[in-house]
Design an enzyme around this catalytic site. Structure first.
Site, mmCIF file in Angstrom:
data_model
loop_
_atom_site.group_PDB
_atom_site.id
_atom_site.type_symbol
_atom_site.label_atom_id
_atom_site.label_comp_id
_atom_site.label_asym_id
_atom_site.label_seq_id
_atom_site.Cartn_x
_atom_site.Cartn_y
_atom_site.Cartn_z
ATOM 1 C CB SER A 190 15.053 -2.317 -1.037
ATOM 2 O OG SER A 190 14.301 -3.745 -1.315
ATOM 3 C CG HIS A 396 18.332 -6.450 -2.723
ATOM 4 N ND1 HIS A 396 17.713 -5.725 -3.743
ATOM 5 C CD2 HIS A 396 18.018 -5.990 -1.612
ATOM 6 C CE1 HIS A 396 16.696 -4.927 -3.120
ATOM 7 N NE2 HIS A 396 17.233 -5.150 -1.690
#
Length: 429
Positions: A190, A396
Site C-alpha cells: 500500500s 486490502h
C-alpha cells in the site's frame, strides 16, 4: 430538491463538526491518561504477545532480531528491524530485502499474523536477510533530532511526499551500508509501495540501488476507492485540515489514543471480536471476507493499528480521491507557485521507475481499486508481473493479516524474490 440539498449539507456539516470535536478530545485523553498503558494491560491479563515490541516478539518465537535506528536527512529517527531464522546461519540469500508497511501501520504488521503466516516470518524461514522498516509518524518513528512531536507542530508537517523523498532512501542506504552490498530487493504494501514510487520519481538514482519492487496493493492514485467510510473520513480531514491544524491537532490515530485503546480492549473479548472488530475493518473500512483473519490476529491488529500518522498525510490522501494523477500535496495555487513553480500540484514522474516491478492485488480490495491498479500499470515502464490473488474475496488487509497468506500471496512473492536472489553458503573460519 432544495430542501434535500440543505439537509445533505447540514448532515455533512454536523459530521465534520463531530469529527473535529472527537479528534480534539482523543488527543487530550491520549496525552493525559495513557502513559502507563503497559502496566494496565498486564493487570488486565492481555495476551502476552500484545505487550512485546518487534524484536521481543520475533525472539519469543525463536527468530534472531536486531533493532537499528536510521537518521533521515531532515532529522527524523526511524526504527528498522532485522529478522533472521536461526536455522539459516550456514546459508543466507542475498541481496538483503527491505519490507515496508502501509498507511497507519508499523513494522509490527508483518508479524501480526503469527509465525508460518506473517510475511516477515516467512521471509526469514526461507533464509532471506529481511529488514523491516518504519515510516515517520508511527510509534517506531516518532522521534527527531531537534523537534518534539508533542510540542512542535513542525514535526508533523509531512505526507507521503516527504516519506518517499527522505525515509525510504535513508533506510535503503542504511541497509546497504550495513550489509556491504550495492543493491537490495524491496517489498512494499500500500503506502509502502507508493512511497517507493515517490522516491523513484524524485530521486531516480535510488531506483538503481534496488533490483526489484514487489508492490502489494500499491497506493498511488486512489480515485476509485469503493470504501464509503474511508472516502468520507479522508474528505472531511482534507476539508478541515486548516481548522484542525489551528487547533493543534497535527497527529492523527496514534497508538495509545483513546479509540485505539478502546478497540484493543474490546477485541480481546471473543464475544465482540467477530461482530464488532471484524466488521469494522473488513466490512466498514474494507470489504468483507469472513474467516480470512483469525481471532488472535485481530487482537494483534488492534494492538498495533492505527499506529499514527500526520494530519497532512491523511489530508493528502483526501486530495488524491479527486486527482487524475499520482501527484504531490496541493497547498493552493498561491503556495504551489512558491513550492513547485506552478499553480497545480505536479504529478509524479512514474516513467522514471525503471526497475522491474511486480504488482500483486486483490479483486475485492475496497481501498485500492482494480481500476487504479490498471491505471498504475499503464504508467509504469517495466512491470514484469501483474498477479491477481486467486481468492475472489481477497481484500486490502488480507495481504498482511490473512491466515491464507502462505497459500495466496507467498508463492508469488517467493518466486519473484528467488529470481533476483542467490544463496550463499557460509564457511567456518
Amino acid at each position: 430538491m432544495s430542501v434535500a440539498i440543505m439537509l445533505f449539507k447540514r448532515n455533512i456539516a454536523f459530521d465534520t463538526l463531530t469529527l473535529v470535536v472527537v479528534l480534539i478530545i482523543v488527543n487530550i485523553i491520549r496525552q493525559q491518561f495513557f502513559s502507563n498503558s503497559l502496566e494496565i494491560k498486564r493487570f488486565l491479563g492481555y495476551d502476552s504477545d500484545l505487550l512485546l515490541n518487534f524484536t521481543q516478539l520475533a525472539n519469543k518465537y525463536g527468530y534472531s532480531s536486531e533493532e537499528h535506528t536510521v537518521v533521515t536527512e531532515d532529522g527524523y529517527l526511524l526504527k528498522v528491524f532485522r529478522i533472521k531464522n536461526k536455522k539459516c546461519e550456514a546459508r543466507v540469500k542475498q541481496p538483503p530485502l527491505l519490507l515496508m508497511h502501509g498507511l497507519l501501520q508499523s513494522s509490527d504488521a508483518w508479524l501480526d499474523a503469527s509465525p508460518g503466516t506473517g510475511l516477515a516470518y516467512l521471509l526469514a524461514d526461507e533464509c532471506f536477510d529481511a529488514w523491516v522498516g518504519n515510516q515517520r509518524g508511527n510509534y517506531y518513528a516518532r522521534r527527531h533530532l531537534t523537534l518534539n512531536p508533542d510540542k512542535d507542530s513542525a514535526f508533523w508537517d509531512f505526507s507521503v511526499d516527504q516519506i518517499g523523498y527522505y525515509d525510504v532512501p535513508a533506510t535503503i542506504d542504511y541497509v546497504l551500508s550495513n550489509t556491504g552490498v550495492k543493491k537490495l530487493n524491496y517489498i512494499g504494501f500500500s503506502q509502502g509501495a507508493g512511497t517507493f514510487l515517490v522516491m523513484c520519481s524524485e530521486r531516480p538514482e535510488y531506483c538503481k540501488k534496488t533490483n526489484v519492487l514487489i508492490s502489494i496493493s500499491p497506493a498511488t492514485r486512489v480515485k476509485h476507492t469503493k470504501s464509503k467510510s474511508f472516502r468520507s473520513l479522508l474528505n472531511i480531514l482534507s476539508t478541515c485540515e486548516d481548522l484542525l491544524a489551528q487547533l493543534k491537532v497535527n497527529e492523527l490515530f496514534g497508538k495509545e489514543s483513546f479509540l485505539q485503546v478502546l478497540f484493543e480492549f474490546i477485541c480481546q473479548i471473543r464475544l465482540f471480536s467477530e461482530p464488532l472488530c471484524e466488521n469494522f475493518l473488513c466490512g466498514i473500512l474494507d470489504s468483507s471476507h469472513p474467516g480470512s483473519i483469525t481471532h488472535k490476529t485481530f487482537g494483534m491488529v488492534y494492538s498495533h493499528l492505527p499506529a499514527g500518522t500526520s494530519l497532512r498525510n491523511m489530508a493528502r490522501y483526501g486530495q488524491s480521491l479527486n486527482a487524475e494523477d499520482f501527484q504531490k500535496y496541493d497547498f493552493s495555487e498561491t503556495v504551489n507557485v512558491v513550492k513547485y513553480g506552478s499553480k497545480e500540484a505536479p504529478a509524479y514522474n512514474l516513467s522514471s521507475v525503471s526497475l522491474p516491478v511486480v504488482i500483486i492485488y486483490g479483486a475485492n480490495d475496497h481501498l485500492v481499486d482494480t481500476k487504479d491498479i490498471n491505471w498504475l500499470v499503464d504508467k509504469l515502464p517495466n512491470v514484469i508481473g501483474l498477479e491477481e490473488v486467486a481468492d475472489p474475496l481477497w481484500n486490502h488487509l488480507d495481504s498482511v493479516y490473512s491466515q491464507h497468506i502462505y497459500k495466496m500471496i507467498w508463492p508469488t512473492v517467493r518466486r519473484y524474490l528467488e529470481s533476483f536472489s542467490e544463496t550463499y553458503m557460509k564457511t567456518k573460519s
